[in-house]
Design a protein around this motif. Structure first.
Motif, PDB file in Angstrom:
ATOM      1  N   THR A 361      -4.007  94.141 -10.023  1.00 52.97           N
ATOM      2  CA  THR A 361      -2.732  94.428 -10.641  1.00 52.97           C
ATOM      3  C   THR A 361      -2.186  95.597 -10.406  1.00 52.97           C
ATOM      4  OG1 THR A 361      -3.627  93.245 -12.441  1.00 52.97           O
ATOM      5  CG2 THR A 361      -1.802  94.701 -12.823  1.00 52.97           C
ATOM      6  N   LYS A 385       3.071  89.933 -17.837  1.00 59.98           N
ATOM      7  CA  LYS A 385       2.506  88.820 -16.884  1.00 59.98           C
ATOM      8  C   LYS A 385       1.156  89.153 -16.605  1.00 59.98           C
ATOM      9  CE  LYS A 385       2.720  87.435 -12.493  1.00 59.98           C
ATOM     10  NZ  LYS A 385       3.523  87.498 -11.083  1.00 59.98           N
ATOM     11  N   GLU A 386       1.052  90.253 -16.224  1.00 53.03           N
ATOM     12  CA  GLU A 386      -0.213  90.819 -15.682  1.00 53.03           C
ATOM     13  C   GLU A 386      -1.414  90.596 -16.721  1.00 53.03           C
ATOM     14  OE1 GLU A 386      -1.270  91.422 -12.783  1.00 53.03           O
ATOM     15  OE2 GLU A 386       0.808  91.411 -11.800  1.00 53.03           O
ATOM     16  N   LEU A 388      -1.439  88.305 -19.094  1.00 52.83           N
ATOM     17  CA  LEU A 388      -1.572  87.091 -19.063  1.00 52.83           C
ATOM     18  C   LEU A 388      -2.496  86.572 -18.089  1.00 52.83           C
ATOM     19  CD1 LEU A 388       1.773  85.446 -20.090  1.00 52.83           C
ATOM     20  CD2 LEU A 388      -0.525  85.537 -21.476  1.00 52.83           C
ATOM     21  N   VAL A 389      -2.209  87.010 -16.732  1.00 50.89           N
ATOM     22  CA  VAL A 389      -2.944  86.748 -15.599  1.00 50.89           C
ATOM     23  C   VAL A 389      -4.435  87.084 -15.821  1.00 50.89           C
ATOM     24  CG1 VAL A 389      -3.279  86.948 -13.083  1.00 50.89           C
ATOM     25  CG2 VAL A 389      -1.036  86.709 -14.046  1.00 50.89           C
TER      26      VAL A 389
ATOM     27  N   VAL B 305       3.038  83.164 -13.915  1.00 49.57           N
ATOM     28  CA  VAL B 305       1.622  83.466 -14.256  1.00 49.57           C
ATOM     29  C   VAL B 305       0.452  82.691 -13.364  1.00 49.57           C
ATOM     30  CG1 VAL B 305      -0.192  83.425 -16.247  1.00 49.57           C
ATOM     31  CG2 VAL B 305       2.350  84.392 -16.265  1.00 49.57           C
ATOM     32  N   THR B 308       0.140  83.212  -9.605  1.00 50.36           N
ATOM     33  CA  THR B 308      -0.649  84.457  -9.666  1.00 50.36           C
ATOM     34  C   THR B 308      -2.183  84.420 -10.003  1.00 50.36           C
ATOM     35  OG1 THR B 308       1.365  85.537 -10.300  1.00 50.36           O
ATOM     36  CG2 THR B 308      -0.591  87.064 -10.139  1.00 50.36           C
ATOM     37  N   THR B 309      -2.351  83.664 -10.943  1.00 50.11           N
ATOM     38  CA  THR B 309      -4.079  83.682 -11.400  1.00 50.11           C
ATOM     39  C   THR B 309      -4.623  82.720 -10.152  1.00 50.11           C
ATOM     40  OG1 THR B 309      -3.098  83.411 -13.702  1.00 50.11           O
ATOM     41  CG2 THR B 309      -5.488  82.740 -13.263  1.00 50.11           C
TER      42      THR B 309
END
Lengths: 476, 476
Positions: A361, A385-386, A388-389, B305, B308-309
């Motif tokens: 991140t 978002k980060e 959540l990821v 999301v 990215t995950t």
């Protein structure tokens, strides 16, 4: 052109299979040229070496000096001294520049620097230590010296340092024909009045304020009778001399510029920044961020062992403090660990996964801040978002690590503890990985320098705390 | 120009104090423009927004789209659709490009792409998914389509993909006058025969092989009767269409190029690479290395999301394996830890310091490999130096950490154990931090991608093994 087709022995479809060969061939050719010089140098044939180097581009000579060791470098510089091309210095990394400068005397250097355009002269001189700089300045011709000294009054890493004082500016009422006549006459009489290379003609009003620019290719397409006023681009990007070079580089990239005017507060043209200087800035700025993220202040490939050790020490010292903070957290749970030693075996996994997720991140955020893709406008969205990821990957790795721990130590509760700790830590990693660089950026601190210390502290402390804390609650 | 001095209200000496203000002002102006558009968009005044955007540079529109969220983006693209400027796509990051393309129909896109120079057209089309690409190609005018499709036959990230097919090449016997007449005539009749911007005139022989180049500024300085043969630069840097774009970028930087010819196997001119494309390559390549070192495959700021995950999962999975290997090593010493719990408290310090020292070396080495400053010629020297630097800092931190551990746990032997382990691990960190990227580079594996996994494994395993192993020998 059918007559020439036969010369290409291979059909066009085969072309795409060759990149590696081409690349290697080009690299090999250069290696061979470098080796030839080195061999002659070792065979102690200075005249041959000097003859070989005479035709080389300054960029290649600089590259050869980079790849040589200190002793070879000294011998090469001795050979280059009689007619040293100061452009070589412009192509050298900063730390090597000082070394090479120390091998030359100020008179020789001044003579070499006087041959450069002012932007390159300022570039070469600005990073030398005070003594060397003063010695060169004193030996420069008065006019060059004045321009270079003025260039040095602008802040470091500004458009003023980057710009060249040589440019072509003409009045608005000129025609293409008059411009061509002027250039031809100037070339015939006083070559030095014109820059060696230029890409745009700048049109100025009587106060010398920039009205617009005409790219050379447009001038060449236009008839002699055409007025410059009628073909100029008015919407051009100009910079104040104090503008930061990163800002300049971003604009060059965003608008595909090749040259741009630098103006004073009154809008008067005082210099021109060209793309070749900007290319260096882009490369340097990207390199700087990368090195800083890696905990290295600046490139130190050519520094001596002692200097390198010193320059890296401070970052490692900060890291020692961080590591001790994490150890103190572990220390809170000494009695827990003494009862369940498996915790000591597993705890680095939680901290390490958090650290790596956070670094992912962090890298994206630091880069996006540098390119201005991340700004106030979208910060909340990116941070959310980060997080959540991080949480999503936390859940996935909670299952994986929990399963493994459960099988390894034959205890489902240990699996549960590592799983929950993993989710908590990876969520924090995502959140703080984005939040820390953004907060530092807002406080005008370079996020590339400081972010990872803070992040590591967070992921270590949260990792150990969550894992060992949960363990003492659940397992004991 | 004394008459205009009065316009600058501040003496020149004050200029250097202003960079921050200038920078912020420029950024503020842009923010204000962006905000104005967003406000009108929120107020649902599409006509005003369209009018505002009409004058914007494609680079600015792209930047606005970057900073918008998906819903705003959709509305903006809808407004831009009637006369969509395909150059906007060229300025967008890859992942956003796909999103914006999906909002337009193939006919509109083809019409927009047909307006671009071939290099930009290839750049825009190459990264789209197959369906979108095919749909656009089918709607392009036949001639443009042929050029673009040919461009796509070259390997990814090659000079052939980067080059423009529009260039100015003329026979060697022409004079400056004849060249000017030709350009003026071409501009008058068929504007599209000439590139919109060009910087060099390429001189070719009857087989269309490149003999040399004349920069426009030199043409403009020369009288009409001068023959191009007499002013051309013969020693120019040309690239094969399959040459890697990194190689191209390196040459542009090393030799300060603005444009360079691309030739086929027979040396015939087939295209020209210009510096604006190279600027993008330099930025992308530096970014790529930085992101890869951070464990992120590619920029994912705009991805959803879930995407990215997924994209970050694989790197974290590799890291989980590494972490488990380290845990297994710790597991060997469970009985030791059960007897001296202080070991569990201190052991992350040794691993962490090794990891950080190794990352410093790794970052420098990966960067130096990318810029070719590190090569076979100086590898042994750099690796040796890094090992020495690691050892030197190892000794310094052995004293520090040893002292702290000794005071903390009131046991000089624990201080001795952590001290020796620190030296061993930091020496290994320096050695492997330089050796691993270099070995991967020799095996043609991108060191930026794979180095840090291997390095972390080494510094974790060596760190835990040295510390716990020594502890069981000395303390028990």
């Amino acid at each position: 052109m059918p007559s020439s087709q036969g010369l290409d022995e291979r059909p066009p479809g085969e072309r795409q299979d060759q990149p590696e060969r081409d690349r290697r061939q080009e690299a090999d050719e250069q290696e061979a040229r470098f080796r030839a010089v080195r061999d002659r140098l070792e065979a102690d044939e200075p005249d041959v070496v000097a003859a070989l180097l005479a035709d080389w581009h300054a960029g290649d000579v600089a590259h050869l000096l980079e790849q040589s060791d200190a002793e070879e470098r000294e011998r090469l510089v001795a050979l280059l001294r009689p007619s040293f091309d100061a452009e070589i210095l412009a192509y050298l990394p900063l730390d090597l520049r000082d070394e090479v400068v120390s091998l030359l005397n100020p008179k020789e250097l001044a003579a070499a620097v006087a041959e450069l355009d002012t932007d390159d002269a300022v570039d070469v001189i600005q990073d030398l230590d005070d003594g060397a700089r003063q010695a060169i300045l004193e030996n420069l011709p008065a006019e060059t010296r004045a321009l270079v000294e003025e260039g040095l009054t602008f802040p470091e890493s500004s458009a003023g340092r980057l710009m060249s004082r040589e440019f072509v500016s003409v009045p608005q009422f000129w025609t293409v024909g008059r411009l061509l006549d002027y250039l031809r006459a100037a070339a015939g009489t006083d070559e030095s009045a014109l820059p060696e290379q230029f890409y745009d003609i700048f049109v100025v009003d009587p106060m010398h304020r920039v009205i617009g620019a005409v790219p050379l290719s447009r001038v060449m397409r236009s008839k002699r009778t055409v007025r410059l006023m009628d073909i100029l681009t008015k919407d051009i990007h100009s910079f104040s001399a104090t503008a930061d070079q990163e800002e300049v580089a971003r604009s060059f990239r965003r608008y595909g510029l090749v040259s741009a005017p630098v103006v004073d507060k009154a809008g008067r043209l005082i210099g021109v920044v060209t793309v070749d200087d900007v290319v260096d800035v882009i490369e340097e700025e990207a390199e700087e961020d990368m090195l800083r993220l890696g905990g290295v202040g600046e490139g130190d490939l050519y520094r001596a062992v002692l200097d390198t050790t010193k320059s890296r020490f401070s970052w490692l010292a900060v890291n020692l403090v961080t590591a001790i903070v994490a150890s103190v957290v572990i220390g809170f749970f000494e009695t827990t660990i003494a009862q369940v030693v498996a915790l000591a075996v597993l705890m680095p996994i939680v901290a390490s996964m958090g650290g790596n997720a956070g670094t992912q991140t962090l890298t994206v955020a630091v880069r996006a801040l540098a390119t201005r893709e991340l700004s106030e406008a979208n910060a909340a969205r990116v941070i959310g978002k980060e997080m959540l990821v991080g949480t999503a990957n936390g859940v996935l790795f909670a299952v994986l690590a929990g399963g493994i721990a459960c099988l390894w130590f034959r205890d489902p509760l240990i699996g549960l503890v590592i799983g929950i700790a993993m989710i908590v830590n990876m969520m924090c990693a995502g959140l703080f990985g984005a939040l820390i660089p953004f907060a530092l950026h807002r406080m005008k601190i370079d996020p590339a320098v400081a972010s990872s210390v803070f992040l590591t502290t967070v992921t270590d402390v949260v990792g150990f705390l969550a894992f060992l804390g949960l363990a003492s609650l659940i397992l004991l």
